[in-house]
Write an enzyme that holds these catalytic residues in place. Structure first.
Site, PDB file in Angstrom:
ATOM      1  N   ASN A 274     -15.232  -5.060 -20.679  1.00  0.00           N
ATOM      2  CA  ASN A 274     -15.535  -4.958 -21.793  1.00  0.00           C
ATOM      3  C   ASN A 274     -14.934  -5.820 -21.960  1.00  0.00           C
ATOM      4  O   ASN A 274     -14.002  -6.968 -21.547  1.00  0.00           O
ATOM      5  CB  ASN A 274     -15.038  -4.153 -22.579  1.00  0.00           C
TER       6      ASN A 274
ATOM      7  N   HIS B 244     -12.667  -7.889 -25.535  1.00  0.00           N
ATOM      8  CA  HIS B 244     -12.595  -8.007 -26.390  1.00  0.00           C
ATOM      9  C   HIS B 244     -11.567  -9.080 -27.022  1.00  0.00           C
ATOM     10  O   HIS B 244     -10.892  -9.232 -26.451  1.00  0.00           O
ATOM     11  CB  HIS B 244     -11.370  -6.791 -26.778  1.00  0.00           C
TER      12      HIS B 244
HETATM   13  C1  GAR Z   1     -16.638 -11.407 -29.336  1.00  0.00           C
HETATM   14  O1  GAR Z   1     -15.763 -11.875 -30.020  1.00  0.00           O
HETATM   15  C2  GAR Z   1     -16.304 -10.123 -28.208  1.00  0.00           C
HETATM   16  O2  GAR Z   1     -15.143 -10.173 -27.514  1.00  0.00           O
HETATM   17  C3  GAR Z   1     -16.261  -8.766 -29.113  1.00  0.00           C
HETATM   18  O3  GAR Z   1     -17.359  -9.099 -30.110  1.00  0.00           O
HETATM   19  C4  GAR Z   1     -17.627 -11.022 -29.965  1.00  0.00           C
HETATM   20  C5  GAR Z   1     -19.144 -11.069 -29.337  1.00  0.00           C
HETATM   21  O4  GAR Z   1     -19.242 -12.518 -29.893  1.00  0.00           O
HETATM   22  N1  GAR Z   1     -16.375  -7.714 -29.103  1.00  0.00           N
HETATM   23  C6  GAR Z   1     -15.755  -7.028 -29.249  1.00  0.00           C
HETATM   24  O5  GAR Z   1     -14.780  -7.108 -30.850  1.00  0.00           O
HETATM   25  C7  GAR Z   1     -15.849  -5.641 -29.361  1.00  0.00           C
HETATM   26  N2  GAR Z   1     -14.242  -4.731 -29.638  1.00  0.00           N
HETATM   27  P1  GAR Z   1     -20.824 -12.197 -28.976  1.00  0.00           P
HETATM   28  O6  GAR Z   1     -22.059 -11.778 -28.770  1.00  0.00           O
HETATM   29  O7  GAR Z   1     -21.296 -13.943 -29.609  1.00  0.00           O
HETATM   30  O8  GAR Z   1     -19.921 -12.221 -27.574  1.00  0.00           O
END
Ligand code: GAR
Length: 202
Positions: free
Chosen positions: A108, A110
């Site tokens: 994952n 984060h």
């Molecule tokens: C990213 O910032 C990722 O780190 C976060 O969601 C966003 C997705 O962006 N994930 C979380 O918060 C998981 N807990 P993306 O769809 O453009 O990759």
């Protein structure tokens, strides 16, 4: 042998896109993205995957109990014989069933320096707390939220003028870089896990 990656996402898909680009350009060697799965019909990541000619599945989660849903997702990942699962903005908690089904094969990304600011709106949590550095983490997924062994982290400064958008953008750039780095390490098998520590090996 080519390693097969399954990507799970719920939204924009910029981390998926970064991984796909790294696979396409050989920064992640000997790998392919075999399938992209989303729980959200309107996830832009699905369109991005289709545009790259990568297979996609929409598996709507509405109304389904967590494990029942995860069993559907796991079945597709098995069908595509994936070696590694990358969560890329996948906004669902995984059931213990799912985690046990793919031991040490789920990563994952984060947007915080874990263990600080797990959960939602991590960048806002960081700003509200007043930290001077923020960052992102790629980690193995276990049965707890944002909690498995850490593979790579990157640090970014927090500027006095930052709002949530500015900080998120700065972190996102690093997310794209370290997700590739982490996937490469794991697919090459050049690591061992000692306690909670992921140690690089030659
Ligand atoms: C990213 O910032 C990722 O780190 C976060 O969601 C966003 C997705 O962006 N994930 C979380 O918060 C998981 N807990 P993306 O769809 O453009 O990759």
């Amino acid at each position: 042998m080519t390693k097969r990656i399954g990507v799970l996402l719920s939204g924009r898909g910029s981390n998926f896109e970064a991984l796909a680009e790294s696979v396409a350009t050989g920064r992640i060697p000997n790998a392919e993205i075999a399938i992209v799965i989303s729980n959200k019909p309107d996830a832009r990541g699905l369109e991005r995957a289709k545009a790259r000619g990568i297979e996609t599945r929409l598996i709507p989660s509405k109304g389904l109990e967590r494990e029942a849903y995860d069993r559907q997702v796991a079945a597709v990942l098995h069908e595509y014989e994936v070696d590694l699962i990358c969560l890329a903005g996948y906004m669902r908690l995984l059931s213990p069933y799912f985690v046990a089904e793919f031991p040490q094969r789920i990563l994952n990304i984060h947007p915080s320096l874990l263990p600080s600011f797990p959960g939602l709106e991590s960048q806002k949590q960081a700003l509200d707390y007043g930290v001077k550095v923020a960052g992102c983490t790629v980690h193995f997924v276990d049965e707890n939220l944002d909690a498995g062994p850490i593979i790579v982290q990157a640090v970014v400064p927090v500027q006095d003028t930052d709002d949530e958008h500015a900080l998120s953008e700065r972190i996102l750039k690093e997310e794209h870089r370290i997700y590739t780095e982490a996937v490469k390490i794991i697919l090459e098998g050049k690591f061992k896990i000692v306690g909670r520590r992921v140690i690089r090996t030659a």
